[in-house]
Design a protein around this motif. Structure first.
Motif, short mmCIF file in Angstrom:
data_model
loop_
_atom_site.label_atom_id
_atom_site.label_comp_id
_atom_site.label_asym_id
_atom_site.label_seq_id
_atom_site.Cartn_x
_atom_site.Cartn_y
_atom_site.Cartn_z
N GLU A 117 0.81 -1.22 0.00
CA GLU A 117 0.00 0.00 0.00
C GLU A 117 0.85 1.27 0.00
OE1 GLU A 117 -2.92 -0.05 3.08
OE2 GLU A 117 -3.85 -1.93 2.41
N LYS A 118 2.18 1.12 0.11
CA LYS A 118 3.04 2.31 0.15
C LYS A 118 3.09 3.01 -1.21
CE LYS A 118 6.76 2.48 2.62
NZ LYS A 118 6.32 3.26 3.78
N LYS B 195 -11.70 -4.12 -4.16
CA LYS B 195 -10.48 -3.41 -3.75
C LYS B 195 -9.32 -3.81 -4.66
CE LYS B 195 -11.12 -2.50 1.18
NZ LYS B 195 -10.56 -2.72 2.55
N ILE B 196 -8.40 -2.85 -4.87
CA ILE B 196 -7.19 -3.11 -5.64
C ILE B 196 -6.22 -3.88 -4.75
CG2 ILE B 196 -5.22 -2.07 -6.83
CD1 ILE B 196 -7.07 0.33 -7.46
N SER B 197 -5.78 -5.07 -5.19
CA SER B 197 -4.90 -5.92 -4.39
C SER B 197 -3.46 -5.91 -4.90
CB SER B 197 -5.43 -7.36 -4.37
OG SER B 197 -5.63 -7.84 -5.69
N GLU C 68 -2.67 10.66 -7.86
CA GLU C 68 -4.00 10.97 -7.32
C GLU C 68 -4.29 10.23 -6.02
OE1 GLU C 68 -3.64 11.90 -11.47
OE2 GLU C 68 -3.33 10.01 -10.40
N GLY C 69 -3.31 9.45 -5.54
CA GLY C 69 -3.48 8.76 -4.27
C GLY C 69 -4.00 7.35 -4.38
N VAL C 70 -4.27 6.87 -5.57
CA VAL C 70 -4.79 5.52 -5.77
C VAL C 70 -3.65 4.51 -5.69
CG1 VAL C 70 -5.99 3.97 -7.37
CG2 VAL C 70 -6.72 6.37 -7.14
N GLY C 71 -3.92 3.37 -5.06
CA GLY C 71 -2.93 2.31 -4.97
C GLY C 71 -3.53 1.07 -4.37
N VAL C 72 -2.68 0.13 -3.96
CA VAL C 72 -3.16 -1.09 -3.32
C VAL C 72 -3.96 -0.72 -2.08
CG1 VAL C 72 -2.46 -3.20 -2.15
CG2 VAL C 72 -1.29 -2.50 -4.24
N GLY C 73 -5.14 -1.34 -1.94
CA GLY C 73 -6.01 -1.04 -0.81
C GLY C 73 -7.11 -0.04 -1.16
N SER C 74 -6.93 0.68 -2.27
CA SER C 74 -7.97 1.63 -2.70
C SER C 74 -9.17 0.86 -3.26
CB SER C 74 -7.44 2.58 -3.77
OG SER C 74 -6.37 3.36 -3.27
N LEU C 75 -10.36 1.41 -3.12
CA LEU C 75 -11.55 0.83 -3.75
C LEU C 75 -11.48 1.04 -5.25
CD1 LEU C 75 -14.29 2.04 -1.25
CD2 LEU C 75 -13.35 -0.27 -1.43
N LEU C 76 -12.04 0.10 -6.00
CA LEU C 76 -12.08 0.25 -7.45
C LEU C 76 -12.85 1.52 -7.82
CD1 LEU C 76 -11.57 -0.86 -10.30
CD2 LEU C 76 -13.72 -2.16 -10.08
N GLN C 77 -13.89 1.85 -7.04
CA GLN C 77 -14.68 3.04 -7.32
C GLN C 77 -13.84 4.32 -7.19
OE1 GLN C 77 -15.54 0.53 -5.47
NE2 GLN C 77 -17.58 -0.21 -6.11
N GLU C 78 -12.87 4.31 -6.25
CA GLU C 78 -11.99 5.48 -6.10
C GLU C 78 -11.14 5.67 -7.35
OE1 GLU C 78 -11.18 5.66 -1.30
OE2 GLU C 78 -10.03 4.22 -2.48
N ALA C 79 -10.63 4.59 -7.91
CA ALA C 79 -9.85 4.69 -9.14
C ALA C 79 -10.71 5.16 -10.29
CB ALA C 79 -9.21 3.34 -9.46
N GLN C 80 -11.96 4.69 -10.33
CA GLN C 80 -12.87 5.10 -11.41
C GLN C 80 -13.22 6.57 -11.30
OE1 GLN C 80 -15.94 2.15 -10.74
NE2 GLN C 80 -15.12 0.78 -12.35
N GLN C 81 -13.38 7.05 -10.08
CA GLN C 81 -13.65 8.48 -9.88
C GLN C 81 -12.45 9.33 -10.32
OE1 GLN C 81 -14.73 8.94 -5.78
NE2 GLN C 81 -16.70 7.87 -6.00
N PHE D 27 -4.35 -3.04 -12.80
CA PHE D 27 -4.83 -3.20 -11.44
C PHE D 27 -5.39 -4.62 -11.28
CE2 PHE D 27 -5.50 1.34 -12.38
CZ PHE D 27 -4.77 1.92 -11.35
N GLU D 28 -4.92 -5.32 -10.26
CA GLU D 28 -5.54 -6.58 -9.90
C GLU D 28 -6.55 -6.27 -8.80
OE1 GLU D 28 -2.61 -9.63 -9.03
OE2 GLU D 28 -1.18 -8.65 -10.38
N VAL D 29 -7.80 -6.68 -9.03
CA VAL D 29 -8.90 -6.32 -8.14
C VAL D 29 -9.47 -7.57 -7.50
CG1 VAL D 29 -11.12 -5.13 -7.95
CG2 VAL D 29 -9.44 -4.36 -9.65
N THR D 30 -9.67 -7.48 -6.19
CA THR D 30 -10.29 -8.57 -5.44
C THR D 30 -11.68 -8.12 -4.97
OG1 THR D 30 -8.16 -9.45 -4.69
CG2 THR D 30 -10.12 -10.10 -3.44
N ARG D 31 -12.66 -8.94 -5.29
CA ARG D 31 -14.05 -8.64 -4.85
C ARG D 31 -14.39 -9.56 -3.69
NH1 ARG D 31 -19.09 -8.19 -8.93
NH2 ARG D 31 -18.29 -6.05 -8.95
#
Length: 381
Positions: A300-301, A371-373, A306-319, A355-359
């Motif tokens: 997550e470091k 979430k982005i994993s 824009e602040g998006v990274g591992v641990g961010s919600l997919l919706q945050e990246a879409q926004q 982005f690898e995403v885990t639901r």
């Protein structure tokens, strides 16, 4: 004037003398090494035709020939002395008298040997550090020839080692010419002065070598690993923190410990390596050119501007980037979490980034959380 020197048991050199100079005459003495450098000074006053000086011998080398130069200069002497010697030493006559500026002075020299080891060949007992480079070069060549003929002469080995140390700073390194010579000289008996000095110099070399290694390590840390530890910015198609796409494999192999080295022997297979204990980073290199073509992290470091990274919600990246660029992927089942939630995985690929995403789906409420994993950057084509 007559002089005699005594090396006392408490390592004090006492120089005694007699003279026909008047009482109250002030004398100065300089203890010089073989190359004429003053290493100690003392002063004395004539009393009943006698005087003495003393010098501390503890910092001196018994392998060096020394001399003491005693000087009488009328300048600054009491009036009672000047009436006999003359204000400018006019009455001084005989061997040792010389002209200094506008007056006459007297000098007497006596040689001092702290041990018989100071006698011998031209290179024995010399101060190589203070020597003129041309003289040192001459003596080094002489020593090298001598050692070829007598490779077991420990005094010569010690002298050449000292000469090398005085010539080049990089001789203060393990495995250097000086180091090898001193190792051989140090094989002298434990109580031998030659062996003792060789071992002392070896300790200095080891200390200097360790300091050099630490300095190199710190410099490498500053120039190499340092930037990786401070940079956690993700730039699509360019870099993952300090890992820049296109960088050669030798860079990461130099600065980091890898779980396994890259195997470039398999045709058509681009090897991936994992960086040990460094934020879940794995790196993929081109099989042909061995340059970095992709970098992945599960930490997550690392963050996009824009602040998006591992641990961010997919919706945050879409926004942040729009749903056209960051679409909702097709998910495939991936088992169950420790909390009993159903897991699914999907991948979103954009320009130079993935982005690898885990639901996670709560079985009771059926609400999915995406979430982005993991995040990967790659060279955009």
């Amino acid at each position: 004037m007559s002089l005699s020197a005594v090396n006392t048991d408490d390592k004090i050199l006492v120089l005694e003398g007699t003279t026909d100079l008047p009482a109250g005459a002030r004398l100065k003495a300089e203890l010089e090494d073989r190359d004429g450098k003053a290493v100690s000074r003392d002063s004395a006053t004539v009393r009943r035709g006698t005087f003495f000086f003393d010098f501390d011998l503890s910092p001196l080398s018994e392998f060096t020939t020394y001399q003491v130069v005693v000087t009488f200069d009328p300048q600054g002497c009491p009036l009672s002395v000047l009436t006999e010697t003359g204000w400018k030493g006019e009455a001084l006559e005989g061997p040792g008298v010389s002209k200094l500026s506008d007056r006459r002075v007297f000098r007497k020299t006596v040689r001092v040997l702290l041990s018989q080891a100071a006698l011998g060949k031209d290179w024995e007992g010399r101060n190589f550090e203070e020597m003129e480079p041309t003289e040192r070069t001459r003596l080094v060549e002489e020593l090298e020839r001598f050692i070829i003929e007598k490779p077991k002469d420990r005094e010569a080995l010690l002298a050449l080692g000292r000469a090398y140390l005085a010539t080049e700073a990089n001789e203060y390194a393990m495995g250097s010419r000086a180091h090898q010579l001193l190792l051989r000289a140090a094989q002298a008996p434990e109580k031998s002065a030659t062996g003792r000095e060789a071992r002392e110099l070896l300790a200095q070399i080891e200390k200097a070598d360790n300091q050099t290694r630490q300095a190199v390590k710190a410099k490498r840390e500053e120039r190499g690993v340092g930037r990786y530890r401070k940079d956690f910015k993700i730039l699509p198609g360019k870099s993952l923190g300090g890992f820049r796409l296109g960088a050669p494999y030798r860079v990461v192999s130099r600065y980091f410990e890898l779980e396994k080295p890259a195997d470039f022997s398999r045709p058509g297979v681009d090897p991936t390596v994992k960086v040990k204990d460094f934020h879940g980073v794995s790196l993929t290199y081109g099989q042909l050119n061995q340059n970095l073509i992709a970098a992945r992290t599960t930490s997550e470091k690392f963050r996009l501007p824009e602040g998006v990274g591992v641990g961010s919600l997919l919706q945050e990246a879409q926004q942040a980037y729009g749903q056209t660029a960051i679409y909702t992927p097709e998910f495939t089942p991936a088992g169950t979490s420790a909390e009993g939630k159903a897991l699914y995985t999907g991948v979103v690929t954009a320009q130079g980034i993935e982005f690898e995403v885990t639901r996670e789906v709560d079985v009771d409420f059926g609400i999915p959380v995406d979430k982005i994993s993991a995040v990967s950057v790659f060279l955009a084509r």
